[in-house]
Structures are given as structure tokens and as C-alpha cells.
Design a protein around this motif. Structure first.
Motif: not given
Length: 333
Positions: A130-145
């Protein structure tokens, strides 16, 4: 094989043959493809192993629910072909790829577009998320949030220290999409009609929306909005007029954006509570065109979120969704 696939791919190959010979060294390197596709546009990047972008392209929407499977796949193919051309490589040179797309949460939609892209692109390794999954990976760079996406549609997705993930929203314009561009535009149209009826104050939105739609009066709105050819994306595009009216201090426009900000805040809070982040320090990354409205959206959003999670830091993503998709692509090999 479809005609559009042959056209995009053969054109990329034909034009690549005219590139300097020194650029044709793809077999010695690894290349990764990241795609971010939504209800308005598709963005594709090709990077090397260190995330340096060497090819980039944009095309039309690729949410299959919004534009249909054929158009979505064609637009993805076009963006990939143009990115490959810029990078000086072939499709077969791509080590692995990840396409992050809106509108694929349902298993049927996922399987349908996965099969279609496998047949069309024929890449070595292709993951669909999903677009949200990639956005999560990029936006947080693997950190919680939490990442909050608000473009044509809206969705919030987050991850805690244990790696658990949760989402809220993203159910489409009929069931959800609170605070999205579509929702903002819909509220603006309602405000214009209410003003025309005398049920609400006059607003700058009346003139700007009528001018945008090529009509002379609000009474002509039904003929345009209920036209069978009208799409959610076209309606969502009116959201920028709300932002412009808010900049001109139109009270109605500012109220609409404030309401959208609070709705988006509720999406974030839902994810925060599911992940137990209330007492943690973490980032809320805001992605999407809605946030171009600035403080009119971010102020009310922040007030809602910080009441529940005072340690939250609200701001832009660390990396864009395309780089998030690249990171997921690299994890495949």
C-alpha cells in the motif's frame, strides 16, 4: 501483451540505444525501483544501492479503484519506462522493485494489480504494498511513529518499538477519507450551496469554484458535480481553491481547513492508541498535497494530537514515499 506496454518499453529501449556507450554498464551495478502511485499521479525513481536517484519520472494516477486497472497499469508502465530512459538502463537491469499503490488494501484489488504488473513489467523481483506502507518506511526511516497521508484520500499508519503496525482511515471517499483533498472540496461545495440558499455566510469560494468549473452561478453546480464523468480526483482538485481562500482570510475556507485538520488528528490518535504510543517520544510525519495549506491544517491537527500524545513531533517526512519503496525493494534481495 498489451499495446501500451509494447509502446512504453520499446520506446525506452529505442531511445536508450542512442545514449553514450559509457552509460550502458548496468550489468555491473544494482539498480532499485521505487514507485509511489495514488489517485492523482504516479512517481517512479530508480536508485543505486546508496539511494542516489539516477532516474525519475511522473505520470498519471495509478489507484486502480479510482481510474481502473488498465489505466493504472499503463501509467505505472509509462513512469517506469521514462525513469529507465533517464537512468540509461533497461527493465531487465532492475535488481528489485516495490510499487506502493493506493486502492489495493482489499485482497482482490491487490492480486489483480499484482498479476497485471507482473505480466506488464516482467521485473526480476516486484513487491506490491500500500502507499501507506512505503510512506511509513520512508517518513520514519524505520523508527517508531506515525505517517499521515492526506492527498486525494487520507490514511494514517504507524509502528511501535516492537514492530507492531496499525492503520486508520483509507476506506475511500464514500466510507472515509476524512480530512482529504476530496473531503475538503466536498465541504467547500456544500458551503457554496448553503451560501446560495442563504443558510450560511457569503464566501470567496463561490466565485473561485464557479470560475474553476466554468459556470456562472452556484445553481449550476448540480449539473457539473452530478455529471457521470465527474471523478473523485477532479472534485479533490478543488481543495487548492480552499487553501487560496483561506490565505485571503475567508472565514468559511479557514473553518473547512481547521475541521479537516482535526479530522486528520483523529486518524493519528486512533493509530497512537492502537500502538500504545501515548507516553512515547515519536514523529508524526505528514505526507501529501493537503499539507500545502500549512498552519491552517497543521495547527488544529497538532492541538488534537498533542492532547493525547504530548511527546509527538509533527513535521515533514524524513524521506519521500518513493525512497520508502526503494528501501522495501532493497530488502527483497
Amino acid at each position: 501483451m498489451s499495446k501500451s506496454f509494447t509502446t512504453h518499453r520499446e520506446e525506452s529501449t529505442r531511445m536508450k540505444s542512442a545514449l553514450p556507450r559509457g552509460l550502458d554498464q548496468s550489468s555491473r551495478k544494482k539498480y532499485f525501483l521505487g514507485i509511489d502511485g495514488g489517485g492523482t499521479k504516479t512517481h517512479a525513481v530508480i536508485t543505486d544501492a546508496s539511494y542516489q536517484i539516477i532516474g525519475e519520472a511522473f505520470s498519471g494516477a495509478s489507484n486502480p479503484v479510482r481510474v481502473g486497472l488498465e489505466e493504472a497499469v499503463s501509467n505505472i508502465d509509462q513512469a517506469v519506462a521514462e525513469a529507465c530512459l533517464q537512468a540509461g538502463i533497461e527493465y531487465s537491469d532492475i535488481t528489485s522493485a516495490c510499487a506502493a499503490l493506493a486502492g489495493i488494501s482489499h485482497p482482490i484489488h491487490y492480486e489483480t494489480i499484482k498479476d497485471a504488473l507482473d505480466q506488464r513489467l516482467r521485473l526480476n523481483h516486484l513487491e506490491i504494498v500500500t502507499d501507506a506502507r512505503a510512506a511509513l518506511e520512508g517518513a520514519l526511516d524505520g523508527q517508531p511513529g506515525v505517517v499521515l497521508i492526506a492527498g486525494t484520500g487520507s490514511i494514517a499508519m504507524g509502528m511501535n518499538e516492537a514492530g507492531q503496525q496499525a492503520r486508520s482511515g483509507g476506506w475511500g471517499p464514500t466510507l472515509s477519507d476524512e480530512g482529504s483533498g476530496y473531503d475538503i472540496a466536498r465541504q467547500a461545495l456544500r458551503a457554496v450551496i448553503a451560501s446560495f440558499d442563504g443558510r450560511a455566510p457569503k464566501t470567496l469560494l463561490t466565485d473561485s469554484i464557479c470560475k474553476e468549473l466554468g459556470i456562472s452561478s452556484a445553481k449550476d453546480l448540480p449539473g457539473v458535480i452530478y455529471n457521470s464523468d465527474s471523478e473523485a480526483v477532479e472534485i479533490a482538485s478543488l481543495a487548492r481553491l480552499v487553501a487560496e481562500a483561506a490565505e485571503a482570510n475567508d472565514p468559511t475556507a479557514r473553518d473547512i481547513l481547521a475541521h479537516a485538520g482535526r479530522d486528520l488528528g483523529e486518524l493519528v490518535i486512533s493509530v497512537i492508541k492502537k500502538l500504545g504510543l501515548e507516553s512515547k517520544q515519536f514523529r508524526v510525519a505528514c505526507v501529501g498535497s493537503v499539507f500545502k495549506s500549512g498552519e491552517c491544517i497543521l495547527g488544529p491537527l497538532g492541538e488534537v494530537v498533542l492532547r493525547v500524545a504530548p511527546g509527538a513531533e509533527i513535521g515533514p517526512p524524513l524521506f519521500p514515499p518513493t525512497i520508502g519503496a526503494v528501501k522495501l525493494a532493497q530488502a527483497l534481495v
